[in-house]
Design an enzyme around this catalytic site. Structure first.
Site, PDB file in Angstrom:
ATOM      1  N   ASP A 232      39.962  48.124  51.189  1.00  0.00           N
ATOM      2  CA  ASP A 232      40.920  49.037  50.567  1.00  0.00           C
ATOM      3  C   ASP A 232      42.154  48.271  50.062  1.00  0.00           C
ATOM      4  O   ASP A 232      42.707  47.438  50.797  1.00  0.00           O
ATOM      5  CB  ASP A 232      41.344  50.047  51.650  1.00  0.00           C
ATOM      6  CG  ASP A 232      42.155  51.192  51.112  1.00  0.00           C
ATOM      7  OD1 ASP A 232      41.624  51.958  50.306  1.00  0.00           O
ATOM      8  OD2 ASP A 232      43.335  51.327  51.520  1.00  0.00           O
ATOM      9  N   GLU A 294      40.913  41.578  33.520  1.00  0.00           N
ATOM     10  CA  GLU A 294      41.224  40.151  33.602  1.00  0.00           C
ATOM     11  C   GLU A 294      41.896  39.829  34.940  1.00  0.00           C
ATOM     12  O   GLU A 294      41.562  38.840  35.599  1.00  0.00           O
ATOM     13  CB  GLU A 294      42.171  39.827  32.449  1.00  0.00           C
ATOM     14  CG  GLU A 294      42.190  38.395  32.066  1.00  0.00           C
ATOM     15  CD  GLU A 294      43.167  38.167  30.919  1.00  0.00           C
ATOM     16  OE1 GLU A 294      43.541  39.140  30.212  1.00  0.00           O
ATOM     17  OE2 GLU A 294      43.563  37.000  30.762  1.00  0.00           O
TER      18      GLU A 294
HETATM   19  C1  NOJ Z   1      42.675  53.582  48.213  1.00  0.00           C
HETATM   20  C2  NOJ Z   1      41.777  54.625  48.788  1.00  0.00           C
HETATM   21  O1  NOJ Z   1      40.635  54.724  47.999  1.00  0.00           O
HETATM   22  C3  NOJ Z   1      42.582  55.902  48.820  1.00  0.00           C
HETATM   23  O2  NOJ Z   1      41.793  57.027  49.150  1.00  0.00           O
HETATM   24  C4  NOJ Z   1      43.711  55.736  49.785  1.00  0.00           C
HETATM   25  O3  NOJ Z   1      44.543  56.875  49.724  1.00  0.00           O
HETATM   26  C5  NOJ Z   1      44.547  54.503  49.454  1.00  0.00           C
HETATM   27  N1  NOJ Z   1      43.764  53.367  49.114  1.00  0.00           N
HETATM   28  C6  NOJ Z   1      45.404  54.122  50.622  1.00  0.00           C
HETATM   29  O4  NOJ Z   1      44.616  53.619  51.661  1.00  0.00           O
END
Ligand code: NOJ
Length: 561
Positions: A232, A294
């Site tokens: 993430d 990129e």
């Molecule tokens: C990206 C995740 O896909 C999203 O659902 C989340 O709210 C944020 N990162 C924070 O972790």
């Protein structure tokens, strides 16, 4: 093993489709291909996938009970969004224990059983890893916030206020673009950084103990047998040491979409070394939420950082040939020269589903409601064929295989701080009143069901060979049966306006894909493919054996060439 109904037929043994290849099998003479290059991934958002205990929130046992459906579909790998202990301020992306399952979803034993069953069915399991932040209720943060002298104080990013008492810099948090990425912690009179919600304080990866602790969380799950991670906002783990203001020209863009620091690459190399030290080709696909392909490409390093990185421009692209041509060219220009492998994604749990996006885009462009209604499903079908025939690893978001659109969730039922409820509506499993979500004690599902659930559910669509579900299954099967589609070269072909044409080739295997992004038939005879064998058509279960030269409205075809 929990399997509802008879076991699925052997994967990819569909009538009329040539012999199967199995995931991980070496396709190129002499060259070993890592499984994640030829795999089709399927994203499970566990809260909305399937519920085993009638509390209205999906869980691990629910996933396990439906593994055979996913094996039937033919996907090779599952990415399961967070199921760790969490106060659920961001529905699991606020983790309070990286090494345990939240009781809402089950327990570690259930997770182990899920992995074992998935492996038995030939599917890999990739889990979410949230390295940029924790929950504010994680014991690490509770300790860090307890006093300025806490031994864990520097596990997070603390700063004094600016001289005028305002936050330490001008960074903007995600979701509420008027909110600073800082919250004042009153009792210790310092601000802490959070690129997302205040309940998600950013970890400080400059602190060696944080690096070690987070590496341990990877080891924990690798030891349990997971095949990899979706990381993430992984580009967030390196911050500029001076935390300078974002320039005025990007003011208002959340800092998480701007953070792009050299130190992150060093940290990713250490993570890659750790992952590669495990047997069995474990992998990491990173969410690098930077808006240029990129920039994203640099996070592959020299084959020593991320194995794969999500590339988001296609996720925001409208249903327009010219825009798709640009996205594909950007990937070819940025990712291919590194010897890296692209990814393709149309939808996920953070954005409107592509069917909804295309419909809205067309409406904005002045499409009549009746035309929009007629084109909605064909567009979603052609997009499925495109997703599964491009060069790179495709990711399907749960429910896209049913052609789901976003649910229209009334204001008073919305729960997500980022307003992403529509695409997270619960997945309809059958045509019954509760669509496969029987509730106990008068409870309700955490979000309403996805729209058109009476027809867009798995049981109904599985019974109809002309459904989009069967189209996804056929497209996956063809991809696996034709080495050119999974792993071959990509050559764009000149084609009429509003269409895309490209050829995929690997050794003696070759296919050509034609996609019509317009609502009118287009004559494609100039490509010289008239008479070629049609392997797949997005709108037809049994297309004519030979290509006539005419591409139907919003139609995609795969030709053997
Ligand atoms: C990206 C995740 O896909 C999203 O659902 C989340 O709210 C944020 N990162 C924070 O972790």
């Amino acid at each position: 093993m929990v399997v509802h109904g008879p076991l699925p037929p052997p994967r990819h043994s569909l009538a009329g489709i040539p012999g199967p290849k199995s995931a991980g099998e070496t396709l190129l003479s002499g060259a070993h291909i890592p499984w994640w290059k030829e795999a089709v991934f399927y994203q499970i958002y566990p809260r909305s996938f399937a519920d085993s205990d009638g509390d209205g929130v999906g869980d691990l046992a629910g996933i396990r009970a439906h593994l055979s459906d996913l094996a039937w579909l033919g996907v090779d790998a599952l990415w399961i969004s967070p199921f760790f202990r969490s106060p659920m301020a961001d529905f699991g992306y606020d983790v309070s224990d990286f090494c345990d399952v939240d009781p809402l979803f089950g327990d570690l034993a259930e997770f182990d059983a899920l992995v074992a069953d998935a492996h038995l069915l030939g599917m890999k399991v990739v889990i979410d890893w949230v390295p940029n932040h924790t929950s504010d209720q994680h014991p690490w943060f509770v300790d860090a916030a307890s006093s300025r002298e806490s031994s864990r104080r520097h596990w997070y990013v603390w700063r004094d206020a600016a001289p005028d008492g305002s936050p330490p810099n001008n960074w903007v948090a995600a979701f509420d673009l008027t909110a600073p990425a800082w919250t004042l912690h009153e009792s210790t009179d310092q601000w802490y950084l959070h690129l997302f919600e205040a309940a998600q304080p950013d970890l400080n990866w400059d602190e060696p103990a944080v690096v070690e602790a987070m590496h341990d969380t990877l080891r924990f799950w690798l030891d349990r047998g997971v095949d990899g991670f979706r990381a993430d906002v992984v580009h967030g783990i390196g911050k500029h040491p001076a935390l300078p203001d974002d320039p005025p020209e990007v003011a208002g863009i959340p800092h998480c979409a701007l953070n792009d620091e050299p130190i992150t690459h060093e940290r990713l190399r250490a993570i890659r070394t750790l992952i590669d030290s495990y047997p069995g080709e474990r992998m990491m696909v990173g969410e690098v939420f930077l808006l240029s392909t990129e920039a994203v490409a640099t996070y592959y390093g020299n084959d020593d950082e991320l194995h794969l990185a999500f590339n988001f421009p296609p996720l925001f692209a409208p249903w327009l040939a010219s825009r798709w041509a640009e996205c594909i060219e950007d990937a070819r220009r940025s990712i291919d020269p590194r010897g890296a492998w692209p990814t393709w994604v149309l939808s996920n749990h953070d954005n409107p589903r592509h069917r909804t996006r295309y419909d809205r885009g067309a409406a904005r462009a002045g499409e009549e409601p009746a035309t929009a209604a007629r084109r909605s499903e064909p567009r979603a079908r052609a997009a499925a064929v495109l997703l599964l025939t491009l060069r790179g690893t495709p990711f399907i978001f749960q429910g896209d295989e049913l052609g789901l659109a976003d649910a229209d969730i009334p204001e008073d039922v919305r729960v997500d701080p980022g307003g992403r409820d529509g695409c997270r509506a619960v997945l309809p499993w059958d045509g019954s009143k509760d669509h496969g979500w029987p509730m106990r004690d008068g409870m309700t599902t955490w979000l309403p069901s996805a729209p058109e659930a009476d027809s867009r559910n798995r049981v109904t669509q599985r019974g109809r060979p002309d459904s989009i579900l069967h189209l996804y299954r056929r497209a996956i099967a063809i991809r696996r049966a034709c080495p050119a589609l999974a792993l071959g070269s990509y050559d764009p072909l000149a084609s009429p306006e509003g269409t895309l044409a490209f050829r995929r080739q690997l050794e003696s295997s070759a296919c050509t894909v034609l996609v019509n992004f317009t609502g009118d038939p287009v004559e494609m005879a100039s490509l010289g493919l008239v008479g070629a064998t049609v392997l797949l058509a997005s709108d037809d279960t049994a297309p004519a054996e030979r290509f006539s030269g005419l591409l139907g409205p919003d139609q995609a075809v795969v030709l053997s060439t």
